[in-house]
Write a protein that holds these residues in place. Structure first.
Motif, PDB file in Angstrom:
ATOM      1  N   UNK A 323      36.462  44.458  44.497  1.00  0.00           N
ATOM      2  CA  UNK A 323      36.888  43.080  44.248  1.00  0.00           C
ATOM      3  C   UNK A 323      36.701  42.315  45.558  1.00  0.00           C
ATOM      4  N   UNK A 324      35.886  41.273  45.497  1.00  0.00           N
ATOM      5  CA  UNK A 324      35.398  40.633  46.722  1.00  0.00           C
ATOM      6  C   UNK A 324      35.707  39.139  46.751  1.00  0.00           C
ATOM      7  N   UNK A 325      36.246  38.688  47.891  1.00  0.00           N
ATOM      8  CA  UNK A 325      36.465  37.259  48.126  1.00  0.00           C
ATOM      9  C   UNK A 325      35.899  36.929  49.500  1.00  0.00           C
ATOM     10  N   UNK A 326      35.057  35.920  49.580  1.00  0.00           N
ATOM     11  CA  UNK A 326      34.547  35.479  50.887  1.00  0.00           C
ATOM     12  C   UNK A 326      35.709  34.925  51.705  1.00  0.00           C
ATOM     13  N   UNK A 327      35.664  35.148  53.015  1.00  0.00           N
ATOM     14  CA  UNK A 327      36.771  34.705  53.864  1.00  0.00           C
ATOM     15  C   UNK A 327      37.050  33.214  53.705  1.00  0.00           C
ATOM     16  N   UNK A 328      36.008  32.392  53.708  1.00  0.00           N
ATOM     17  CA  UNK A 328      36.209  30.938  53.611  1.00  0.00           C
ATOM     18  C   UNK A 328      36.958  30.568  52.338  1.00  0.00           C
ATOM     19  N   UNK A 329      36.651  31.252  51.238  1.00  0.00           N
ATOM     20  CA  UNK A 329      37.345  30.979  49.973  1.00  0.00           C
ATOM     21  C   UNK A 329      38.800  31.452  50.046  1.00  0.00           C
ATOM     22  N   UNK A 330      39.000  32.642  50.615  1.00  0.00           N
ATOM     23  CA  UNK A 330      40.358  33.189  50.742  1.00  0.00           C
ATOM     24  C   UNK A 330      41.226  32.245  51.567  1.00  0.00           C
ATOM     25  N   UNK A 331      40.675  31.748  52.675  1.00  0.00           N
ATOM     26  CA  UNK A 331      41.436  30.903  53.587  1.00  0.00           C
ATOM     27  C   UNK A 331      41.673  29.508  53.017  1.00  0.00           C
ATOM     28  N   UNK A 332      40.634  28.911  52.437  1.00  0.00           N
ATOM     29  CA  UNK A 332      40.761  27.529  51.965  1.00  0.00           C
ATOM     30  C   UNK A 332      41.597  27.424  50.686  1.00  0.00           C
ATOM     31  N   UNK A 333      41.512  28.450  49.823  1.00  0.00           N
ATOM     32  CA  UNK A 333      42.244  28.417  48.560  1.00  0.00           C
ATOM     33  C   UNK A 333      43.663  28.956  48.680  1.00  0.00           C
ATOM     34  N   UNK A 334      43.913  29.760  49.713  1.00  0.00           N
ATOM     35  CA  UNK A 334      45.271  30.238  49.943  1.00  0.00           C
ATOM     36  C   UNK A 334      45.580  31.609  49.393  1.00  0.00           C
ATOM     37  N   UNK A 335      44.571  32.487  49.321  1.00  0.00           N
ATOM     38  CA  UNK A 335      44.855  33.860  48.959  1.00  0.00           C
ATOM     39  C   UNK A 335      44.181  34.369  47.706  1.00  0.00           C
ATOM     40  N   UNK A 336      44.501  35.602  47.347  1.00  0.00           N
ATOM     41  CA  UNK A 336      43.831  36.295  46.246  1.00  0.00           C
ATOM     42  C   UNK A 336      44.059  35.636  44.889  1.00  0.00           C
ATOM     43  N   UNK A 337      45.297  35.298  44.566  1.00  0.00           N
ATOM     44  CA  UNK A 337      45.594  34.736  43.240  1.00  0.00           C
ATOM     45  C   UNK A 337      44.864  33.426  43.018  1.00  0.00           C
ATOM     46  N   UNK A 338      44.920  32.551  44.026  1.00  0.00           N
ATOM     47  CA  UNK A 338      44.254  31.256  43.907  1.00  0.00           C
ATOM     48  C   UNK A 338      42.742  31.428  43.825  1.00  0.00           C
ATOM     49  N   UNK A 339      42.197  32.381  44.593  1.00  0.00           N
ATOM     50  CA  UNK A 339      40.758  32.629  44.540  1.00  0.00           C
ATOM     51  C   UNK A 339      40.346  33.154  43.170  1.00  0.00           C
ATOM     52  N   UNK A 340      41.181  34.008  42.590  1.00  0.00           N
ATOM     53  CA  UNK A 340      40.898  34.536  41.257  1.00  0.00           C
ATOM     54  C   UNK A 340      40.889  33.404  40.233  1.00  0.00           C
ATOM     55  N   UNK A 341      41.906  32.533  40.313  1.00  0.00           N
ATOM     56  CA  UNK A 341      42.009  31.412  39.369  1.00  0.00           C
ATOM     57  C   UNK A 341      40.829  30.459  39.502  1.00  0.00           C
ATOM     58  N   UNK A 342      40.317  30.346  40.717  1.00  0.00           N
ATOM     59  CA  UNK A 342      39.197  29.428  40.972  1.00  0.00           C
ATOM     60  C   UNK A 342      37.841  30.072  40.705  1.00  0.00           C
ATOM     61  N   UNK A 343      37.861  31.312  40.250  1.00  0.00           N
ATOM     62  CA  UNK A 343      36.605  32.010  39.961  1.00  0.00           C
ATOM     63  C   UNK A 343      35.866  32.461  41.194  1.00  0.00           C
ATOM     64  N   UNK A 344      36.577  32.598  42.319  1.00  0.00           N
ATOM     65  CA  UNK A 344      35.941  33.007  43.574  1.00  0.00           C
ATOM     66  C   UNK A 344      36.136  34.493  43.888  1.00  0.00           C
ATOM     67  N   UNK A 345      36.843  35.205  43.031  1.00  0.00           N
ATOM     68  CA  UNK A 345      36.975  36.652  43.190  1.00  0.00           C
ATOM     69  C   UNK A 345      35.903  37.302  42.336  1.00  0.00           C
ATOM     70  N   UNK A 346      35.047  38.077  42.963  1.00  0.00           N
ATOM     71  CA  UNK A 346      33.901  38.666  42.281  1.00  0.00           C
ATOM     72  C   UNK A 346      34.070  40.181  42.151  1.00  0.00           C
TER      73      UNK A 346
END
Length: 366
Positions: A323-346
């Motif tokens: 399960x992968x999140x780019x650092x910029x997405x993790x930092x700007x969106x505020x973590x794993x849950x938000x990245x998942x909701x935004x479709x940025x967790x691959x």
């Protein structure tokens, strides 16, 4: 993974002072005479990374664990080391154990500090060390290549490959060129070449030790070293060991202010680490959770299972997905849950090439 750097150079160029500063210890005795470092001193230093601190803050991690960089302060080398002069045999043995050579060169004038050859010339100093390493490799290969050739005539396939790749290296050495210019043709040649542990095959980072007033821009002497590094495909950085020694006693804010006064944006340690990572082709991925946020070093170009293996061999052996999140997405969106909701967790599989800064969670089964 991290990596191990052997700090080498002629006596009295600032090796031990730099080691003490980089590792924030007094493990090595920095004295104004040759061979003050008799046994190799080994230190581990945390690799600073603002991204990890940000990740830990977002994830609410109880602990932050940095990747480690190892420094080995190796006894000063003198002309004739390849024949056992001074501490030559010990020097050559210690340097075989490291991943890269950090070659400290004196680029400052100081009448109070004796120079082993009574003149400050970093290029000549570099050539002394390089010549001794080259001669040691030549002596080794002049015995090993004929032995491999002899075994190859009896049908030993590995010996034939070994004779070929080490023969190439020997020809380069005879021309006064380092073995690192050897070009293995396939994975098997690369494996056998690496096993040979040739001293001149190791990547080199030149550290120009300058006076405090030259720490920001270097000087004429360091410029010559940078030109040499560029011609060789090596790396070079400017560091003032004196400044690094002063930074040891300062806290974070005080360090920042002091560096700013000197016209520096970062410490010498940070420059050495960045250049070292580039030299060895290393990147960083992160893992994060409530217990800890952690940085992991991996070779650039590694696939997901290889990166997982940096954590534990079971992770690589039983790899399912990452399960992968780019650092910029993790930092700007505020973590794993938000990245998942935004479709940025691959969800990435075995062929995924891990990118520098990826925040990863590995799924495995053994």
């Amino acid at each position: 993974m991290g990596f191990r750097c052997g700090i080498v150079g002629l006596p009295n160029v600032g090796k031990s002072t730099l080691f003490n500063a980089l590792t924030e210890t007094q493990a090595a005795q920095a004295a104004n005479y040759p061979f003050c470092t008799i046994e190799p001193n080994v230190g581990q230093v945390a690799v600073p990374d603002e991204r990890l601190e940000k990740i830990a803050s977002i994830a609410g991690s109880a602990k932050t664990i940095y990747t480690q960089l190892g420094f080995t302060d190796i006894a000063g080398l003198v002309k004739g080391a390849s024949s056992g002069e001074g501490l030559g045999n010990q020097f050559l043995g210690n340097i075989r154990e490291v991943d890269a050579i950090v070659h400290v060169l004196r680029c400052f004038e100081d009448d109070d500090i004796q120079h082993v050859s009574n003149t400050v010339d970093p290029i000549a100093d570099a050539e002394v060390v390089e010549t001794e390493l080259l001669l040691a490799d030549m002596e080794s290969l002049e015995k090993r290549v004929p032995a491999a050739q002899k075994r190859a005539t009896s049908g030993d396939k590995e010996a034939k490959i070994l004779a070929s790749v080490l023969g190439q290296a020997l020809e380069l050495l005879k021309e006064g060129k380092p073995a690192r210019l050897t070009q293995p043709q396939d994975e098997e040649e690369e494996r056998l070449f690496a096993q040979a542990q040739l001293l001149t095959a190791k990547p080199v980072l030149y550290v120009c030790n300058v006076a405090e007033e030259d720490a920001a821009d270097g000087n004429e002497l360091s410029a010559k070293v940078f030109a040499k590094a560029g011609a060789e495909g090596a790396q070079a950085v400017v560091v003032s060991a004196a400044i690094e020694a002063e930074l040891v006693a300062m806290d974070g804010e005080e360090r920042t202010e002091y560096l700013a006064e000197l016209g520096l944006e970062e410490s010498g340690l940070a420059r050495v680490i960045r250049a070292g990572y580039q030299l060895l082709g290393l990147n960083t991925f992160f893992t994060a959770g409530p217990k800890e946020a952690r940085a992991w070093t991996f070779p650039a170009g590694a696939k997901a299972p290889q990166a997982a293996g940096e954590i534990h061999t079971d992770f690589e052996r039983g790899f399912i997905r990452a399960e992968t999140i780019a650092y910029d997405d993790f930092a700007s969106l505020g973590g794993e849950s938000a990245a998942r909701d935004a479709g940025k967790l691959r969800q990435e599989g075995k062929e995924y090439l891990v990118q520098d800064g990826d925040v990863l969670l590995f799924k495995f089964n053994v």
